[in-house]
Design an enzyme around this catalytic site. Structure first.
Site, PDB file in Angstrom:
ATOM      1  CB  SER A  16      -0.927   0.011   1.217  1.00  0.00           C
ATOM      2  OG  SER A  16      -1.674   1.212   1.252  1.00  0.00           O
ATOM      3  CE  LYS A  67     -11.737  -1.839  -1.779  1.00  0.00           C
ATOM      4  NZ  LYS A  67     -11.676  -0.398  -1.695  1.00  0.00           N
ATOM      5  CE  LYS A 158     -15.980 -14.240  -2.715  1.00  0.00           C
ATOM      6  NZ  LYS A 158     -14.609 -13.735  -2.461  1.00  0.00           N
TER       7      LYS A 158
END
Length: 275
Positions: A16, A67, A158
């Site tokens: 990140s 998320k 999904k």
């Protein structure tokens, strides 16, 4: 003045660049704050949320794989988070309510969709992946009037779940997204495949014409194996760095009510960190 504290939660997080970006802006605008990495497990999400409630943290960004998982701990969703059921920015409202927002949709539009000249009526897009940032990408595509949107995910279930949210999307099985009969004007990788020290695509994309565009939401490395593969075919490609920056810009504004400049110094700083 007390130092504000922000962080990004996810796993893994070694790749990140968010701390570099936000801390650069804190320094530039003389805001007494810092931004850190918080690599956590599922059972730690509530602990982080409680830190925000106690004002030990002023806000967080959320990345894979949390998320959607974080939503159960929030008081309400606002703006694009309501439409996508995907949260990447969390803060405490004045009334003490935990709020989940989404800046990924803005990031996708500002970084790419607003700059690419598509014939919207004939544009077809394939989104690889059905979790994490995928709902934000699909919603951004619908806002940009893409008429045909397909998704393909390694776990078919999904894809079914995502179609309940966006009924108009077409589902393609993972082993069929590279079928010669399929052709897209835009392909977006919303999976973690290609990330530094991660797994790679076993089946590189070949069913793409010379005028098609490929966007990889991964920014570390700047050139994934898929990007290199398609560049060799003279396909126009984009990495995920611009999306990272624009979604971060909006998060920064939500937290600090300052719209930070995206300048060359920041871009070079981020690119140098990736090298």
């Amino acid at each position: 003045m007390k130092e504000k504290k922000f962080a990004i939660i996810g796993k893994p997080l070694s790749h990140s660049l968010s701390p570099i970006m936000h801390n650069y802006w804190f320094d530039k605008y003389k805001i007494k704050a810092r931004y850190d990495l918080m690599e956590i497990n599922d059972e730690d999400i509530k602990k982080v949320v409680d830190k925000i409630k106690k004002k030990e943290l002023d806000g967080i960004n959320v990345t894979l794989p949390y998320k959607q998982k974080i939503i159960q701990y929030l008081g309400k969703l606002v703006n694009d988070a309501k439409e996508t059921h995907s949260v990447n920015t969390v803060y405490l409202a004045k009334n003490g309510e935990l709020v989940g927002d989404n800046t990924d949709v803005f990031g996708m539009q500002a970084a790419y969709l607003s700059k690419i000249n598509f014939n919207k009526l004939n544009s077809s897009a394939l989104v690889l992946g059905a979790g994490g940032v995928a709902p934000s990408i699909i919603y951004a595509l619908t806002l940009s009037n893409f008429s045909k949107i397909s998704i393909s995910n390694r776990t078919y279930e999904k894809s079914i779940f995502l179609k309940k949210k966006f009924p108009l999307i077409n589902i393609i099985k993972w082993d069929e997204y590279n079928s010669p009969k399929l052709n897209y004007s835009l392909v977006i990788n919303a999976t973690s495949l290609g990330m530094k020290n991660g797994n790679k695509f076993k089946n590189p994309i070949n069913n793409i014409n010379d005028e098609s565009i490929y966007i990889d939401t991964i920014y570390n490395p700047l050139e994934t194996e898929m990007i290199k593969h398609l560049k060799n075919k003279n396909i126009k490609t984009f990495n995920g760095l611009d999306m990272l920056i624009y979604q971060g810009q909006k998060s920064f504004y939500i937290w600090n009510k300052v719209n930070p400049e995206i300048d060359d110094e920041l871009i070079n700083l981020l690119k140098d960190k990736i090298k």
